[in-house]
Design a protein around this motif. Structure first.
Motif, PDB file in Angstrom:
ATOM      1  N   ASP A 217       0.852  -1.186   0.000  1.00  0.00           N
ATOM      2  CA  ASP A 217       0.000   0.000   0.000  1.00  0.00           C
ATOM      3  C   ASP A 217       0.890   1.239   0.000  1.00  0.00           C
ATOM      4  O   ASP A 217       1.665   1.446   0.937  1.00  0.00           O
ATOM      5  CB  ASP A 217      -0.923  -0.011   1.214  1.00  0.00           C
ATOM      6  N   VAL A 218       0.779   2.038  -1.057  1.00  0.00           N
ATOM      7  CA  VAL A 218       1.579   3.254  -1.188  1.00  0.00           C
ATOM      8  C   VAL A 218       0.686   4.450  -0.870  1.00  0.00           C
ATOM      9  O   VAL A 218      -0.337   4.663  -1.536  1.00  0.00           O
ATOM     10  CB  VAL A 218       2.172   3.393  -2.607  1.00  0.00           C
ATOM     11  N   VAL A 219       1.083   5.201   0.152  1.00  0.00           N
ATOM     12  CA  VAL A 219       0.330   6.395   0.534  1.00  0.00           C
ATOM     13  C   VAL A 219       1.170   7.630   0.229  1.00  0.00           C
ATOM     14  O   VAL A 219       2.356   7.685   0.575  1.00  0.00           O
ATOM     15  CB  VAL A 219      -0.065   6.349   2.024  1.00  0.00           C
ATOM     16  N   ILE A 220       0.545   8.592  -0.422  1.00  0.00           N
ATOM     17  CA  ILE A 220       1.176   9.867  -0.756  1.00  0.00           C
ATOM     18  C   ILE A 220       0.405  10.963  -0.023  1.00  0.00           C
ATOM     19  O   ILE A 220      -0.829  11.034  -0.125  1.00  0.00           O
ATOM     20  CB  ILE A 220       1.122  10.123  -2.279  1.00  0.00           C
ATOM     21  N   ILE A 221       1.118  11.787   0.742  1.00  0.00           N
ATOM     22  CA  ILE A 221       0.515  12.982   1.344  1.00  0.00           C
ATOM     23  C   ILE A 221       1.038  14.174   0.551  1.00  0.00           C
ATOM     24  O   ILE A 221       2.210  14.546   0.656  1.00  0.00           O
ATOM     25  CB  ILE A 221       0.854  13.127   2.840  1.00  0.00           C
ATOM     26  N   LYS A 222       0.159  14.750  -0.266  1.00  0.00           N
ATOM     27  CA  LYS A 222       0.560  15.845  -1.152  1.00  0.00           C
ATOM     28  C   LYS A 222       0.722  17.148  -0.359  1.00  0.00           C
ATOM     29  O   LYS A 222       0.334  17.219   0.811  1.00  0.00           O
ATOM     30  CB  LYS A 222      -0.459  15.964  -2.289  1.00  0.00           C
ATOM     31  N   PRO A 223       1.342  18.146  -0.944  1.00  0.00           N
ATOM     32  CA  PRO A 223       1.678  19.355  -0.181  1.00  0.00           C
ATOM     33  C   PRO A 223       0.487  19.958   0.560  1.00  0.00           C
ATOM     34  O   PRO A 223      -0.621  20.044   0.026  1.00  0.00           O
ATOM     35  CB  PRO A 223       2.186  20.309  -1.262  1.00  0.00           C
ATOM     36  N   MET A 224       0.744  20.334   1.798  1.00  0.00           N
ATOM     37  CA  MET A 224      -0.251  21.028   2.611  1.00  0.00           C
ATOM     38  C   MET A 224       0.490  22.019   3.510  1.00  0.00           C
ATOM     39  O   MET A 224       1.698  21.931   3.675  1.00  0.00           O
ATOM     40  CB  MET A 224      -1.085  20.047   3.436  1.00  0.00           C
ATOM     41  N   SER A 225      -0.269  22.940   4.089  1.00  0.00           N
ATOM     42  CA  SER A 225       0.344  23.931   4.973  1.00  0.00           C
ATOM     43  C   SER A 225       0.873  23.255   6.234  1.00  0.00           C
ATOM     44  O   SER A 225       0.418  22.170   6.617  1.00  0.00           O
ATOM     45  CB  SER A 225      -0.677  25.000   5.353  1.00  0.00           C
ATOM     46  N   LYS A 226       1.823  23.898   6.876  1.00  0.00           N
ATOM     47  CA  LYS A 226       2.364  23.332   8.118  1.00  0.00           C
ATOM     48  C   LYS A 226       1.298  23.229   9.213  1.00  0.00           C
ATOM     49  O   LYS A 226       1.214  22.203   9.894  1.00  0.00           O
ATOM     50  CB  LYS A 226       3.585  24.133   8.563  1.00  0.00           C
TER      51      LYS A 226
END
Length: 293
Positions: free
Chosen positions: A221-230
């Motif tokens: 299972d590959v999870v990607i967390i795309k850009p978000m604010s801090k």
């Protein structure tokens, strides 16, 4: 133990958890010997010697290698028993104990964990492999890996607080990472906060980053967390403990048999241990490990 298993090799890191590993070993050994099991205690002076000892007993044909320790020690034991006929047992004695969580093993009672070994119940699961190295839980290859690198350079404080401080320190300077991914032959270029490759659902003491991962489905299972604010990242972090981050619009999930992850200057971690610098290709190895539980 059921069947003919009357002898096990028990490998310990006696210094894990300020001596917790040695105490767990002693309590479990007493219970196993009471049940008539011959226990062969193994203890390396360092990780390399411990792995040599484990590989030696596996080569000799020991039926069960039991690890007294945390995920790091389990990771070491897995390198010795993966794709062999030797079964793995666990007496949890670490801080995260994610592999023990997978099998609902008693994490604070080594005698109860020894009882589970004596039941003789087994489950065969997949492993993830890159080159000749295996892991059970999750490969961290982004913000989480950078935090691990910083935490490992720190000498104070101990335990979870060190990771909390490292997380805050990295958040101040962190920028999204440019990745190149190959997902079962499909190439992707993107920026992300992190990419995680899960054989199982959690790492880091119950952080369910790859929520939904199944240990014996032949898939990663590959999870990607795309850009978000801090601030957004900080708000999302507690959701990882419940696996409820999966509804976040910046969350992306893929199920694959093989993945290549490339990004500049990232050293990946797996089972909480330093695993290797990117790029790495990770594949699922179905049925590579049998665990007593």
């Amino acid at each position: 133990m059921t069947g003919t298993t009357r002898e096990i090799a028990l490998l310990t890191n006696p210094t894990s958890g300020k001596g917790k590993g040695a105490r767990a070993r002693d309590a479990a050994t007493a219970r196993l010997r009471d049940a008539g099991v011959q226990v062969r205690n193994l203890e390396g002076r360092d990780a390399d010697e411990a792995l040599d000892l484990a590989r030696q007993v596996v080569a000799e044909g020991v039926e069960t290698l039991v690890i007294a320790g945390g995920d790091g020690m389990v990771h070491l034991g897995v390198q010795a028993v993966a794709d062999t006929d030797t079964r793995l047992g666990i007496i949890p004695a670490g801080t995260g104990n994610d592999v023990a969580r997978y099998f609902d093993l008693p994490r604070k009672d080594p005698v109860a964990a020894a009882e589970r070994l004596l039941s003789g119940r087994t489950r065969t699961i997949d492993l993830a492999r890159s080159g000749t190295k295996y892991y059970v839980t999750v490969l961290a290859a982004g913000f989480d890996a950078i935090v691990n690198e910083r935490a490992n350079r720190m000498t104070w404080p101990r335990g979870q607080m060190r990771y909390n401080i490292a997380t805050l320190a990295e958040l101040r300077v962190f920028e999204p990472i440019p990745y190149t991914l190959d997902l079962d032959g499909e190439s992707r270029r993107l920026e992300a906060m992190l990419v995680a490759v899960g054989n199982g659902p959690s790492f880091g003491g119950g952080l369910r980053i790859t929520e939904g991962a199944v240990l014996d489905d032949g898939m990663l299972d590959v999870v990607i967390i795309k850009p978000m604010s801090k601030p957004g990242l900080i708000r999302t972090y507690p959701k990882l403990f419940k696996g409820t981050h999966t509804t976040h619009p910046q969350y992306e999930h893929h199920r694959v048999r093989s993945v290549t992850v490339a990004a500049p200057r990232i050293v990946s971690y797996a089972d909480g241990e330093r695993f290797g610098a990117l790029p790495l290709t990770v594949e699922c190895v179905p049925g590579a490990l049998t665990v007593l539980h």
